[in-house]
Motif scaffolding. Structure first.
Motif, PDB file in Angstrom:
ATOM      1  N   ASP A  85      22.587 -91.665  -0.678  1.00 23.86           N
ATOM      2  CA  ASP A  85      21.860 -90.423  -0.982  1.00 23.86           C
ATOM      3  C   ASP A  85      22.613 -89.201  -0.459  1.00 23.86           C
ATOM      4  N   THR A  86      22.334 -88.071  -1.094  1.00 28.22           N
ATOM      5  CA  THR A  86      22.843 -86.792  -0.616  1.00 28.22           C
ATOM      6  C   THR A  86      21.779 -86.129   0.251  1.00 28.22           C
ATOM      7  N   VAL A  87      22.180 -85.710   1.432  1.00 26.87           N
ATOM      8  CA  VAL A  87      21.295 -84.996   2.345  1.00 26.87           C
ATOM      9  C   VAL A  87      22.030 -83.734   2.799  1.00 26.87           C
ATOM     10  N   GLY A  88      21.427 -82.972   3.684  1.00 26.94           N
ATOM     11  CA  GLY A  88      22.109 -81.790   4.195  1.00 26.94           C
ATOM     12  C   GLY A  88      21.342 -81.168   5.335  1.00 26.94           C
ATOM     13  N   PHE A  89      21.942 -80.153   5.912  1.00 25.56           N
ATOM     14  CA  PHE A  89      21.293 -79.355   6.952  1.00 25.56           C
ATOM     15  C   PHE A  89      21.351 -77.894   6.528  1.00 25.56           C
ATOM     16  N   ALA A  90      20.318 -77.160   6.922  1.00 28.00           N
ATOM     17  CA  ALA A  90      20.290 -75.726   6.662  1.00 28.00           C
ATOM     18  C   ALA A  90      20.118 -74.977   7.973  1.00 28.00           C
ATOM     19  N   ALA A  91      20.781 -73.844   8.068  1.00 30.11           N
ATOM     20  CA  ALA A  91      20.590 -72.973   9.215  1.00 30.11           C
ATOM     21  C   ALA A  91      19.193 -72.360   9.117  1.00 30.11           C
ATOM     22  N   GLY A  92      18.410 -72.493  10.164  1.00 29.23           N
ATOM     23  CA  GLY A  92      17.028 -72.047  10.080  1.00 29.23           C
ATOM     24  C   GLY A  92      16.582 -71.307  11.317  1.00 29.23           C
ATOM     25  N   GLU A  93      15.302 -71.023  11.356  1.00 30.99           N
ATOM     26  CA  GLU A  93      14.722 -70.313  12.475  1.00 30.99           C
ATOM     27  C   GLU A  93      14.813 -71.186  13.742  1.00 30.99           C
ATOM     28  N   PRO A  94      14.795 -70.573  14.920  1.00 27.64           N
ATOM     29  CA  PRO A  94      14.728 -69.125  15.135  1.00 27.64           C
ATOM     30  C   PRO A  94      16.078 -68.453  14.900  1.00 27.64           C
ATOM     31  N   LYS A  95      16.031 -67.157  14.628  1.00 30.83           N
ATOM     32  CA  LYS A  95      17.250 -66.382  14.442  1.00 30.83           C
ATOM     33  C   LYS A  95      17.173 -65.128  15.294  1.00 30.83           C
ATOM     34  N   LEU A 186      21.007 -88.454  12.845  1.00 24.09           N
ATOM     35  CA  LEU A 186      21.974 -87.812  11.956  1.00 24.09           C
ATOM     36  C   LEU A 186      22.291 -86.447  12.561  1.00 24.09           C
ATOM     37  N   ARG A 187      23.524 -86.255  12.940  1.00 27.06           N
ATOM     38  CA  ARG A 187      23.928 -85.087  13.730  1.00 27.06           C
ATOM     39  C   ARG A 187      24.865 -84.192  12.931  1.00 27.06           C
ATOM     40  N   LEU A 188      24.562 -82.905  12.898  1.00 26.26           N
ATOM     41  CA  LEU A 188      25.482 -81.929  12.324  1.00 26.26           C
ATOM     42  C   LEU A 188      26.097 -81.122  13.456  1.00 26.26           C
ATOM     43  N   TRP A 200      30.047 -75.112  20.683  1.00 30.76           N
ATOM     44  CA  TRP A 200      29.423 -76.152  19.860  1.00 30.76           C
ATOM     45  C   TRP A 200      28.044 -75.696  19.394  1.00 30.76           C
ATOM     46  N   PHE A 201      27.776 -75.922  18.120  1.00 34.77           N
ATOM     47  CA  PHE A 201      26.453 -75.700  17.541  1.00 34.77           C
ATOM     48  C   PHE A 201      26.030 -77.029  16.914  1.00 34.77           C
ATOM     49  N   VAL A 202      25.039 -77.690  17.496  1.00 36.39           N
ATOM     50  CA  VAL A 202      24.691 -79.048  17.072  1.00 36.39           C
ATOM     51  C   VAL A 202      23.180 -79.220  16.984  1.00 36.39           C
ATOM     52  N   ASN A 203      22.768 -80.071  16.053  1.00 38.43           N
ATOM     53  CA  ASN A 203      21.372 -80.503  15.954  1.00 38.43           C
ATOM     54  C   ASN A 203      21.325 -81.898  15.368  1.00 38.43           C
ATOM     55  N   CYS A 204      20.237 -82.606  15.639  1.00 36.19           N
ATOM     56  CA  CYS A 204      20.074 -83.987  15.167  1.00 36.19           C
ATOM     57  C   CYS A 204      18.762 -84.162  14.411  1.00 36.19           C
ATOM     58  N   ALA A 205      18.851 -84.799  13.261  1.00 29.60           N
ATOM     59  CA  ALA A 205      17.671 -85.226  12.514  1.00 29.60           C
ATOM     60  C   ALA A 205      17.459 -86.718  12.724  1.00 29.60           C
ATOM     61  N   GLN A 206      16.250 -87.165  12.461  1.00 27.11           N
ATOM     62  CA  GLN A 206      15.928 -88.587  12.576  1.00 27.11           C
ATOM     63  C   GLN A 206      15.733 -89.156  11.169  1.00 27.11           C
TER      64      GLN A 206
END
Length: 260
Positions: A85-95, A186-188, A200-206
């Motif tokens: 599958d294709t997935v992705g990450f988006a830059a989001g709040e807070p800003k 899943l880490r970006l 480093w700018f990092v976040n993880c999804a489950q």
């Protein structure tokens, strides 16, 4: 004179240059901030800058999933994703208040990683197991901004435009088709190279990877995070505005990408 102009441009650009990847993209749709992505928080404060400020210590546990996100500080949803599958990450709040919208403001390499939880309790998994890389973006790709378009011309910067993820609000990629089934982080990761302190700018999804195919691969190379980077390594600690730098020949840090 040219050096003064370059330095001025760099300093101006750093005032609005921090971001989070708080939104997972599923089936082409942006999910809510922190719906599937582990929420981050600074210690003892809610000041917005401390929420989005970068990480600079490659030996810190916080470069896994962000501040206070290893393990999850509060439960989040786990997305069901099929291998391939294709997935992705988006830059989001807070800003930050003076940013029009969250973007990947900095130049530098972008990558995506997976780490399989040893149990089904993904909320409790701290990410201290093995990680493998499934995406690496350095040069321009089909998702990069088209600076010939009128709406993008004003943002063109010759020092940054060759980096493939620069100034995007999101990036999509594929979960390798032979990924073993199971619960994963899943880490970006986006890294802003700097000679003194890379950021480093990092976040993880489950996610829960479903794979009913007979062919299941063996991911690798496997690394630990932290542990994969060291302070001062030459492929991260440099100035992007160095006139001798060519993004087209830049080789990102190891490990190599596992494609399945």
């Amino acid at each position: 004179m040219k050096s003064s102009i370059l330095l001025g441009s760099v300093l101006l650009g750093q005032s609005s240059a921090h971001f989070l990847f708080g939104r997972l993209i599923l089936e082409g749709k942006w999910t809510k901030t922190w719906e599937y992505v582990r929420e981050v928080s600074p210690e003892n404060t809610t000041y917005i800058y401390n929420m989005v400020s970068p990480l600079i210590d490659p030996s810190s546990i916080e470069i896994r999933c962000g501040r206070n996100a290893s393990p999850a500080q509060s439960p989040v949803k786990t997305a069901t994703v099929h291998a391939g599958d294709t997935v992705g990450f988006a830059a989001g709040e807070p800003k930050l208040p003076y940013d029009d919208r969250p973007l990947i403001y900095h130049p530098g390499p972008l990558s995506a990683w997976l780490s399989k939880s040893p149990t089904d309790d993904l909320d409790s998994y701290a990410g201290d197991g093995d990680w493998f890389k499934i995406l690496s973006v350095t040069n321009r790709t089909e998702q990069s901004l088209d600076f010939s378009l009128p709406e993008n011309k004003k943002d063109y910067d010759p020092l940054k435009a060759d980096w493939g993820s620069w100034n995007l609000d999101s990036y999509n990629f594929t979960i390798p088709k032979t990924t073993p089934p199971g619960k994963y982080l899943l880490r970006l990761e986006h890294i802003y190279p700097q000679e003194r302190d890379a950021q480093w700018f990092v976040n993880c999804a489950q996610i829960d990877v479903i794979n009913t195919d007979l062919e299941v691969g063996t991911p690798g190379p496997l690394v630990k995070i932290p542990g994969v980077y060291t302070h001062g390594q030459k492929d991260l600690y440099f100035e992007y505005w160095d006139e001798n730098l060519k993004v087209s020949t830049y080789i990102p840090p190891e490990p190599a990408v596992w494609t399945g």
